[in-house]
Structures are given as structure tokens and as C-alpha cells.
Motif scaffolding. Structure first.
Motif, PDB file in Angstrom:
ATOM      1  N   LEU A  67       0.939 -13.150   9.512  1.00 39.61           N
ATOM      2  CA  LEU A  67       1.193 -12.788  10.901  1.00 39.61           C
ATOM      3  C   LEU A  67      -0.161 -12.665  11.571  1.00 39.61           C
ATOM      4  N   SER A  80       4.790  -6.796  10.501  1.00 37.59           N
ATOM      5  CA  SER A  80       4.174  -7.043   9.196  1.00 37.59           C
ATOM      6  C   SER A  80       4.977  -6.379   8.088  1.00 37.59           C
ATOM      7  N   ARG A  94       7.251  -8.511   5.634  1.00 29.89           N
ATOM      8  CA  ARG A  94       6.329  -8.608   4.499  1.00 29.89           C
ATOM      9  C   ARG A  94       5.334  -9.749   4.708  1.00 29.89           C
ATOM     10  N   ARG A  95       4.638  -9.645   5.832  1.00 31.88           N
ATOM     11  CA  ARG A  95       3.623 -10.628   6.182  1.00 31.88           C
ATOM     12  C   ARG A  95       2.239  -9.988   6.162  1.00 31.88           C
ATOM     13  N   LEU A 117      -1.004  -9.350   7.820  1.00 35.59           N
ATOM     14  CA  LEU A 117      -1.489  -9.365   9.193  1.00 35.59           C
ATOM     15  C   LEU A 117      -2.979  -9.713   9.203  1.00 35.59           C
ATOM     16  N   LEU A 140       1.299  -1.006   8.071  1.00 32.55           N
ATOM     17  CA  LEU A 140       1.050  -2.392   7.654  1.00 32.55           C
ATOM     18  C   LEU A 140       1.526  -2.623   6.227  1.00 32.55           C
ATOM     19  N   TRP A 141       2.120  -3.792   5.991  1.00 34.53           N
ATOM     20  CA  TRP A 141       2.449  -4.162   4.619  1.00 34.53           C
ATOM     21  C   TRP A 141       1.195  -4.625   3.886  1.00 34.53           C
ATOM     22  N   GLY A 199      -2.943  -6.630   5.020  1.00 36.25           N
ATOM     23  CA  GLY A 199      -3.739  -7.148   6.120  1.00 36.25           C
ATOM     24  C   GLY A 199      -5.061  -7.708   5.658  1.00 36.25           C
TER      25      GLY A 199
END
Length: 249
Positions: free
Chosen positions: A92, A127, A131-132, A134, A147-148, A150
Motif C-alpha cells: 500500500l 494496511s 495485510r499490506r 505500507l 500498521l500491519w 511498513g
């Protein structure tokens, strides 16, 4: 009452996050005696997304560790390639990374991108929900707890951003399989199916087309194909399956 002091050693690659007067090999930090080491590192300006490990007096410790007075702390950068839990790897990107988003999509990497500023909370929530990973140059955004996963994009130049991301995360590459406009999958299409999108010259000159299954956009090997193909070829030589096998040999 004197505040505890610790020594924090930061590798060269992470010193850009530190205040200008702290960018030596080590820096003395006064703590409150109760904050976690992760909080201390973040207070220096280093996003925890960029930290691969922490050690105190040579012993690896979790981010929740509370350092005592006199502790000698070593901050390690993320080891490349970085393995992110879960599969498949998806990204993302924030509003400032549009060119990078299009280039990742060109290489077949699942890349969500918001071309409007939807705000940090919404990006962080997206995110986590999808489950992206970032990607951003905004350090504050990368510090958000929800955040998942980053990663900081270290350059402001797209030509340097792409190899940086590919070398760090090593995503699987499948060029020409995603729509660069919306990230949808591309499928072969005949000329009649996409005729309404074609100008007369294109209809006469080209016979092979693809179409996005999500937004319907048509693709063909037009005037800019050679430039795009050169970008793809360079990425595949450096980061494609053969390159990965070569580095592991």
C-alpha cells in the motif's frame, strides 16, 4: 533525581533519521527509567519499521525492554531481503508515491495506491485490514501503531525507489499482468472487445491487446512500450527469479 542515561549506537544507514547533532556512531540519551527501548528509539526519530533488532550490552532484547542507567544499546537495521509474515506479499503506497506504484504494478506486484490524501488513520487502517506493507516517506505515518507492516522509502527519485523496494522485500515479479491504473489483473482481449477505446491509427496498427478485468482499460504495445520494456528487463535482471537464485548460489 538524576535521569538514567544510556548510549545508543545507530548504524550509518539509519542516522538520517536522527537530529543533526546526534548523527555520530553513538549518542547519549537521557531516559525516564520506565519507557521501553522501542519508545526511546522512536523518540530519536527512527521508525521501528526500519529496525531489525535491538541489543543491550551485546544481548538481544525485545522492543518492550526497559533499559537501565548505563545501558549500551545497539540498533540494527533491517536485514535484506526482509521477510514479511503472511503471503502473498502486497503493498500500500501513500499519495506521494504514484510513480513507484505504477512501476510496481507494471512488474506484476499487488500494489494498492490512493491518488488522493485519505489521511494517515485511514491508510494505517487499510494496511491492517488488507495485510499490506505500507510504503511511505512520512515517518509519522510509519509510527502509527495500527500498521500491519511498513517500510520507509529512502529516496525521493522513482528511479532509486524501485530497486530499493525490490531489494528490501524481494516480491515475486510477474511483468505485464496488472493494470497500472487500478491494480486489477490483465487478461488477453481481442480487438473487437476493446475497439471503443482505440483510435483509428491504433486499430490499424495493432492486433494484440490485453484488458483489465477490473476497470476495463485496454493495453497494447504502443509508442512507450520500448521504454517500459527496458524498465522491466532491468528489474528482472536484477531482482527476478534468476537473479535471486544467483545470489543464493
Amino acid at each position: 533525581m538524576n535521569r538514567p542515561h544510556i548510549t545508543v549506537r545507530v548504524p550509518a544507514g539509519l542516522r538520517l533519521f536522527l537530529p543533526a547533532d546526534r548523527r555520530g556512531e553513538s549518542t547519549d540519551v537521557a531516559t525516564d527509567g520506565s519507557s521501553s527501548l522501542g519508545h526511546v528509539v522512536e523518540s530519536l526519530g527512527i521508525p521501528l519499521t526500519e529496525v531489525g533488532g535491538l541489543a543491550v550490552d551485546g544481548r538481544e532484547v525485545p522492543r518492550s525492554y526497559v533499559p537501565a542507567d548505563g545501558a549500551d544499546v545497539t540498533v540494527d537495521a533491517v536485514v535484506r531481503p526482509q521477510r514479511v509474515p503472511g503471503a502473498p506479499l502486497r503493498f500500500l503506497l501513500d499519495v506521494h508515491l504514484g510513480t513507484l506504484a505504477r512501476r510496481l504494478r507494471l512488474l506484476g506486484v499487488d500494489t494498492a495506491y490512493e491518488n488522493e490524501d485519505i489521511g494517515d488513520p485511514a491508510l494505517a487502517a487499510m494496511s491492517a485490514a488488507e495485510r499490506r506493507v505500507l510504503l511511505s516517506r512520512d515517518r509519522g505515518l510509519l509510527r502509527r501503531r495500527e500498521l500491519w507492516a511498513g517500510g520507509y522509502v529512502y529516496s525521493d527519485r522513482p528511479a532509486e525507489q524501485l530497486p530499493d523496494v525490490l531489494s528490501r522485500f524481494a516480491p515475486d515479479l510477474a511483468p505485464w499482468t496488472r493494470c497500472v491504473a487500478c491494480n486489477g489483473p490483465l487478461t488477453p482481449a481481442d480487438k473487437d472487445t476493446v475497439r471503443a477505446q482505440l483510435e483509428d491509427g491504433t486499430r490499424k496498427s495493432y492486433d494484440v491487446f490485453a484488458q483489465c478485468a477490473s476497470c476495463g482499460r485496454a493495453y497494447w504495445k504502443g509508442a512507450h512500450h520500448a521504454q517500459l520494456a527496458a524498465l522491466v528487463d532491468e528489474a528482472m535482471r536484477a531482482f527476478g527469479p534468476r537473479a535471486v537464485r544467483g545470489r543464493g548460489a
